[in-house]
Design a protein around this motif. Structure first.
Motif, PDB file in Angstrom:
ATOM      1  N   ILE A 262       0.842  -1.201   0.000  1.00 21.07           N
ATOM      2  CA  ILE A 262       0.000   0.000   0.000  1.00 21.07           C
ATOM      3  C   ILE A 262       0.873   1.244   0.000  1.00 21.07           C
ATOM      4  CG2 ILE A 262      -1.622   1.350   1.407  1.00 21.07           C
ATOM      5  CD1 ILE A 262      -2.980  -1.361   2.067  1.00 21.07           C
ATOM      6  N   GLY A 263       1.925   1.256   0.797  1.00 21.86           N
ATOM      7  CA  GLY A 263       2.849   2.387   0.779  1.00 21.86           C
ATOM      8  C   GLY A 263       3.479   2.586  -0.581  1.00 21.86           C
ATOM      9  N   GLN A 264       3.886   1.499  -1.214  1.00 19.93           N
ATOM     10  CA  GLN A 264       4.483   1.583  -2.542  1.00 19.93           C
ATOM     11  C   GLN A 264       3.472   2.068  -3.571  1.00 19.93           C
ATOM     12  OE1 GLN A 264       5.920  -2.418  -2.747  1.00 19.93           O
ATOM     13  NE2 GLN A 264       7.498  -2.036  -1.198  1.00 19.93           N
ATOM     14  N   LEU A 265       2.222   1.667  -3.424  1.00 20.94           N
ATOM     15  CA  LEU A 265       1.179   2.142  -4.326  1.00 20.94           C
ATOM     16  C   LEU A 265       0.941   3.636  -4.155  1.00 20.94           C
ATOM     17  CD1 LEU A 265      -1.061   1.749  -6.412  1.00 20.94           C
ATOM     18  CD2 LEU A 265      -2.566   1.059  -4.531  1.00 20.94           C
ATOM     19  N   VAL A 266       0.917   4.121  -2.914  1.00 20.01           N
ATOM     20  CA  VAL A 266       0.758   5.553  -2.667  1.00 20.01           C
ATOM     21  C   VAL A 266       1.906   6.319  -3.328  1.00 20.01           C
ATOM     22  CG1 VAL A 266       0.766   7.364  -0.899  1.00 20.01           C
ATOM     23  CG2 VAL A 266      -0.631   5.310  -0.583  1.00 20.01           C
ATOM     24  N   ALA A 267       3.123   5.809  -3.197  1.00 21.27           N
ATOM     25  CA  ALA A 267       4.269   6.463  -3.833  1.00 21.27           C
ATOM     26  C   ALA A 267       4.093   6.499  -5.352  1.00 21.27           C
ATOM     27  CB  ALA A 267       5.562   5.749  -3.456  1.00 21.27           C
ATOM     28  N   ARG A 268       3.599   5.433  -5.917  1.00 22.75           N
ATOM     29  CA  ARG A 268       3.380   5.381  -7.366  1.00 22.75           C
ATOM     30  C   ARG A 268       2.289   6.376  -7.798  1.00 22.75           C
ATOM     31  NH1 ARG A 268       4.225   2.004 -11.718  1.00 22.75           N
ATOM     32  NH2 ARG A 268       2.518   1.917 -13.204  1.00 22.75           N
ATOM     33  N   LEU A 269       1.197   6.420  -7.029  1.00 21.14           N
ATOM     34  CA  LEU A 269       0.080   7.310  -7.389  1.00 21.14           C
ATOM     35  C   LEU A 269       0.430   8.786  -7.236  1.00 21.14           C
ATOM     36  CD1 LEU A 269      -2.912   5.367  -5.776  1.00 21.14           C
ATOM     37  CD2 LEU A 269      -2.298   5.505  -8.208  1.00 21.14           C
ATOM     38  N   THR A 270       1.383   9.102  -6.384  1.00 22.44           N
ATOM     39  CA  THR A 270       1.741  10.506  -6.146  1.00 22.44           C
ATOM     40  C   THR A 270       2.911  10.965  -7.004  1.00 22.44           C
ATOM     41  OG1 THR A 270       3.166   9.857  -4.295  1.00 22.44           O
ATOM     42  CG2 THR A 270       0.892  10.498  -3.764  1.00 22.44           C
ATOM     43  N   ASN A 271       3.372  10.129  -7.902  1.00 17.70           N
ATOM     44  CA  ASN A 271       4.525  10.455  -8.747  1.00 17.70           C
ATOM     45  C   ASN A 271       4.066  10.658 -10.188  1.00 17.70           C
ATOM     46  OD1 ASN A 271       6.891  10.323 -10.352  1.00 17.70           O
ATOM     47  ND2 ASN A 271       7.939   9.233  -8.710  1.00 17.70           N
ATOM     48  N   ALA A 272       4.339  11.826 -10.722  1.00 12.96           N
ATOM     49  CA  ALA A 272       3.921  12.140 -12.098  1.00 12.96           C
ATOM     50  C   ALA A 272       4.593  11.229 -13.125  1.00 12.96           C
ATOM     51  CB  ALA A 272       4.206  13.602 -12.415  1.00 12.96           C
ATOM     52  N   ASP A 273       5.735  10.668 -12.802  1.00 15.63           N
ATOM     53  CA  ASP A 273       6.393   9.740 -13.726  1.00 15.63           C
ATOM     54  C   ASP A 273       5.592   8.462 -13.909  1.00 15.63           C
ATOM     55  OD1 ASP A 273       8.515  11.503 -14.067  1.00 15.63           O
ATOM     56  OD2 ASP A 273       9.775  10.501 -12.574  1.00 15.63           O
ATOM     57  N   THR A 274       4.840   8.069 -12.893  1.00 17.71           N
ATOM     58  CA  THR A 274       4.063   6.827 -12.958  1.00 17.71           C
ATOM     59  C   THR A 274       2.553   7.061 -12.932  1.00 17.71           C
ATOM     60  OG1 THR A 274       4.384   6.612 -10.559  1.00 17.71           O
ATOM     61  CG2 THR A 274       5.875   5.366 -11.985  1.00 17.71           C
ATOM     62  N   ASN A 275       2.139   8.313 -12.774  1.00 19.21           N
ATOM     63  CA  ASN A 275       0.717   8.661 -12.813  1.00 19.21           C
ATOM     64  C   ASN A 275       0.536   9.873 -13.725  1.00 19.21           C
ATOM     65  OD1 ASN A 275      -1.947   9.305 -12.447  1.00 19.21           O
ATOM     66  ND2 ASN A 275      -1.847   9.406 -10.212  1.00 19.21           N
ATOM     67  N   PRO A 276       0.243   9.635 -14.993  1.00 21.51           N
ATOM     68  CA  PRO A 276       0.111  10.731 -15.954  1.00 21.51           C
ATOM     69  C   PRO A 276      -0.937  11.785 -15.580  1.00 21.51           C
ATOM     70  CG  PRO A 276       0.176   8.622 -17.088  1.00 21.51           C
ATOM     71  CD  PRO A 276       0.088   8.327 -15.614  1.00 21.51           C
TER      72      PRO A 276
END
Length: 131
Positions: A75-89
């Protein structure tokens, strides 16, 4: 996985309805199909008739893994992914300072949820079940 005992009124697994867990699951209803799947999984785990070994495995998989390979870390890793423009267009149109702040906070979330100290209580509970 089911336990070795037949379900009777005296040993039935109680419902989460009317509990803090049940209320949280209700509050999370309809946000996104992925969250609904998580809710369904949590409800299934809470209502399943388990044996001690399966209970221990689940505790470790949820939040008690010594090496951080558990749902809490995911879940922490998913939050990091969702808050990063490189991985969330969806975030790419935001000002760069906003993107950086969001990514930093997501990183911190992942870092904190990955902290081994967070797992101590779950690991201790798991060890207590060894008899």
């Amino acid at each position: 996985m089911s336990g070795p005992f037949p379900s009777t009124e005296g040993n039935a697994v109680p419902s989460v309805d009317g509990t803090d867990l049940g209320d949280t699951l209700t509050d999370l209803d309809g946000i996104h199909p992925g969250i609904d799947l998580i809710r369904d999984g949590v409800r299934l785990l809470a209502h399943d008739r388990l044996d001690v070994n399966t209970t221990q495995v689940l505790i470790a998989a949820l939040a008690g893994s010594a090496d951080g390979t558990d749902v809490l870390a995911a879940i922490g890793q998913l939050v990091a992914r969702l808050t990063n423009a490189d991985t969330n267009p969806a975030l790419r149109h935001l000002p760069l300072d906003v993107q950086k702040d969001a990514a930093h906070q997501g990183f911190l979330t992942s870092f904190h949820l990955g902290d081994s100290e967070l797992r101590n209580s779950a690991a201790t509970a798991n060890a207590a079940l060894d008899h």
